[in-house]
Write a protein that holds these residues in place. Sequence first.
Motif, PDB file in Angstrom:
ATOM      1  N   GLU A  23       1.705   3.610   4.563  1.00 20.20           N
ATOM      2  CA  GLU A  23       2.009   2.187   4.674  1.00 20.20           C
ATOM      3  C   GLU A  23       3.419   1.899   4.166  1.00 20.20           C
ATOM      4  OE1 GLU A  23      -1.109  -0.880   4.076  1.00 20.20           O
ATOM      5  OE2 GLU A  23      -2.047   0.707   2.888  1.00 20.20           O
ATOM      6  N   ASP A  24       4.085   0.980   4.838  1.00 20.09           N
ATOM      7  CA  ASP A  24       5.394   0.526   4.385  1.00 20.09           C
ATOM      8  C   ASP A  24       5.159  -0.525   3.302  1.00 20.09           C
ATOM      9  OD1 ASP A  24       7.936  -0.404   3.987  1.00 20.09           O
ATOM     10  OD2 ASP A  24       8.457  -0.497   6.111  1.00 20.09           O
ATOM     11  N   LEU A  25       5.140  -0.066   2.051  1.00 21.13           N
ATOM     12  CA  LEU A  25       4.815  -0.976   0.955  1.00 21.13           C
ATOM     13  C   LEU A  25       5.860  -2.064   0.784  1.00 21.13           C
ATOM     14  CD1 LEU A  25       3.484   1.589  -1.676  1.00 21.13           C
ATOM     15  CD2 LEU A  25       2.182   0.177  -0.076  1.00 21.13           C
ATOM     16  N   LYS A  26       7.117  -1.733   1.064  1.00 24.68           N
ATOM     17  CA  LYS A  26       8.168  -2.736   0.937  1.00 24.68           C
ATOM     18  C   LYS A  26       7.947  -3.861   1.947  1.00 24.68           C
ATOM     19  CE  LYS A  26      13.173  -3.405   1.221  1.00 24.68           C
ATOM     20  NZ  LYS A  26      14.478  -2.760   1.476  1.00 24.68           N
ATOM     21  N   ALA A  27       7.653  -3.492   3.187  1.00 27.20           N
ATOM     22  CA  ALA A  27       7.419  -4.509   4.210  1.00 27.20           C
ATOM     23  C   ALA A  27       6.172  -5.321   3.888  1.00 27.20           C
ATOM     24  CB  ALA A  27       7.286  -3.848   5.586  1.00 27.20           C
ATOM     25  N   MET A  28       5.128  -4.647   3.363  1.00 27.95           N
ATOM     26  CA  MET A  28       3.913  -5.374   3.015  1.00 27.95           C
ATOM     27  C   MET A  28       4.184  -6.383   1.906  1.00 27.95           C
ATOM     28  SD  MET A  28       0.281  -3.957   1.566  1.00 27.95           S
ATOM     29  CE  MET A  28       0.938  -3.857  -0.093  1.00 27.95           C
ATOM     30  N   THR A  64      -6.888  -5.147  -5.180  1.00 34.77           N
ATOM     31  CA  THR A  64      -6.516  -4.657  -3.854  1.00 34.77           C
ATOM     32  C   THR A  64      -5.043  -4.311  -3.794  1.00 34.77           C
ATOM     33  OG1 THR A  64      -8.254  -6.008  -2.844  1.00 34.77           O
ATOM     34  CG2 THR A  64      -6.495  -5.216  -1.399  1.00 34.77           C
ATOM     35  N   ILE A  65      -4.201  -5.197  -4.302  1.00 38.12           N
ATOM     36  CA  ILE A  65      -2.758  -4.949  -4.281  1.00 38.12           C
ATOM     37  C   ILE A  65      -2.402  -3.769  -5.183  1.00 38.12           C
ATOM     38  CG2 ILE A  65      -0.511  -5.953  -4.737  1.00 38.12           C
ATOM     39  CD1 ILE A  65      -1.964  -7.123  -2.331  1.00 38.12           C
ATOM     40  N   MET A  66      -3.019  -3.688  -6.343  1.00 43.80           N
ATOM     41  CA  MET A  66      -2.721  -2.582  -7.241  1.00 43.80           C
ATOM     42  C   MET A  66      -3.152  -1.259  -6.635  1.00 43.80           C
ATOM     43  SD  MET A  66      -3.659  -4.269 -10.948  1.00 43.80           S
ATOM     44  CE  MET A  66      -2.893  -2.926 -11.848  1.00 43.80           C
ATOM     45  N   GLY A 112      -0.931   2.064  -5.824  1.00 36.34           N
ATOM     46  CA  GLY A 112      -1.313   3.154  -6.703  1.00 36.34           C
ATOM     47  C   GLY A 112      -1.115   2.853  -8.175  1.00 36.34           C
ATOM     48  N   LEU A 113      -1.264   1.601  -8.549  1.00 35.81           N
ATOM     49  CA  LEU A 113      -1.072   1.197  -9.944  1.00 35.81           C
ATOM     50  C   LEU A 113      -2.416   1.066 -10.632  1.00 35.81           C
ATOM     51  CD1 LEU A 113       1.620  -1.587  -9.396  1.00 35.81           C
ATOM     52  CD2 LEU A 113       2.007   0.784 -10.081  1.00 35.81           C
ATOM     53  N   PRO A 114      -2.571   1.604 -11.847  1.00 34.50           N
ATOM     54  CA  PRO A 114      -3.848   1.482 -12.565  1.00 34.50           C
ATOM     55  C   PRO A 114      -4.010   0.101 -13.180  1.00 34.50           C
ATOM     56  CG  PRO A 114      -2.264   2.662 -13.918  1.00 34.50           C
ATOM     57  CD  PRO A 114      -1.575   2.400 -12.595  1.00 34.50           C
ATOM     58  N   GLU A 115      -5.237  -0.214 -13.518  1.00 33.83           N
ATOM     59  CA  GLU A 115      -5.503  -1.470 -14.228  1.00 33.83           C
ATOM     60  C   GLU A 115      -4.868  -1.408 -15.619  1.00 33.83           C
ATOM     61  OE1 GLU A 115      -6.921  -4.261 -13.473  1.00 33.83           O
ATOM     62  OE2 GLU A 115      -7.589  -3.783 -11.434  1.00 33.83           O
TER      63      GLU A 115
END
Length: 542
Positions: free
Chosen positions: A370-375, A393-395, A399-402
């Motif tokens: 996925e193009d995370l920048k575009a998202m 969902t966004i995290m 790939g970011l942890p809680e």
Amino acid sequence: MARVLGPDGRPVDTVTLRSEIAGAKIATVRSPLSSYPADGLEPVRLANILREADAGHPVRQLELYEAIEERDPHYIGVLGTRRRSVSQIPITIEAASDSPEDEARAQMVRDWLARDELTEEVFDILDCIGKGYSFTEIIWDTSEGQWMPAKLERRDPRWFRFDPLTLQEPMLITQSLAEEPLPWGKFIFATIAAKSGLTLRSGLTRVAAWGYMYKMFTQKDWAIFTQNYGQPIRVGRFSPQATEEQQETLYRAVANIAGDCGAIIPEDMRIDFVESGNIGAAAGLYKERADWLDQQISKAVLGQTATTDAVVGGLGSGKEHRAVQKDIETADAKALAAILNRDLIRPWMQLNFGPLKRYPRLKIEQPEQEDLKAMAEAIVPLIDRGLEVEQATIMGKFGLPEPKPGAKLLRPQSGPAASPLESPPPAPLNGQRAVFERSAPPAGITAALQAEGASAAQPREGANDAPAALADRVAIEAQAPMEAMLGQIEAMLEASGSLEEFRAMLLAAFPKLDSGPLAGVLAQALTLANATGRADVGAENG
């Protein structure tokens, strides 16, 4: 152990399944030694080798394929690229259903796939890309009371044949030179054809064989040319009075000076070095021909040339060429997954659990990048305009942890302090963050509000009666709610790109605008107006 039935309903010879039946051994029909049909290869010989394979005798063709892979650096490079690109794609297993039994079977396969040897085993199976087909023997392990693939061993395709009637069904050559069908559940028979038709004629190396042969001719001629013209021609001159012994001395000097770069000759003899004037142009023809043949092989194997050959001014961009290679990689991965599901997963499950309605499904595919920048650029304005998105969902996308309790968190930098003349940020809508960031209102609106507030703050001339004082008070109290609502509307105006977008934003946000304080002030104003009117009518009638 219970009797195992094959897909045809007949009992399976489990002794054969537990044995290694196609291993190599010198001085047997499965000898690892081979001949070298590529030595002295020329068009007539190559054509005879290919015709021999078409008649069901592929040994010399397979040995030629091995020699081409060993001797042509370009071909082994592009073929290895295609095989390794697939062998390193992640493999996943889908359970047949959500039931605990199906999930346990799928997990058993996942645990087995975690082996370090898997990448090389898959690479060997993909030998079918070059040769048209490959054979891999499954070495089963039953030491723990269940069937488990201990390893996947590549087997030389020279030890197999195809049935003489259709040239399609693979057969195993036994030690007695008999040809038998492959035992069920014992071999992975892989075919990834470069063209439709007989399996014996479907390998990429068959196409590359002609280019290899012509390139060898070119390289041989290039080497002879370099040897003859890469250094000047030596011409020795002797006088008519030179004796035979002197002539032989001169000849030895001319002959040896190329390699030794030094010679001794009598004083009355002379050696001239004659150089060719068009060596560079002539040598370029050999290089261009060899490069052109390499490009054709790149097209056959990878479908493009941009990732292997630096061609100035070539058609198409590197991104487009990579897309072509990606399509081939995806097709190879799907074909390999179907082969492994047929020849490994299904027999494995049947040996352990008997025939099943559905089996775990092996998939080989690259995860979608996925193009995370575009998202982020697309979703942030939508969130600012009221779209409700779960934080987890966004995290997960990024790939970011809680965050852990008590962890030091990064927060957005605060903006510049607001001017006293600017209205406060708009109130949050529907319990979420403010829909729009508050920006400074246009100068005209700010000036008008300032003037209105100043005039409202000063008592009007002659306003000494109670109704006039109440009216002034209502005007002052109405200023703050009006500024709050106008602030929200101005923020929408600043954020919109067109009048149509502003209209849509205004209609969407109108039901959520915080109009409670203003409504209260307006109610007071209406009450005041009603009371003032009644007082004026009473004064006139009195």
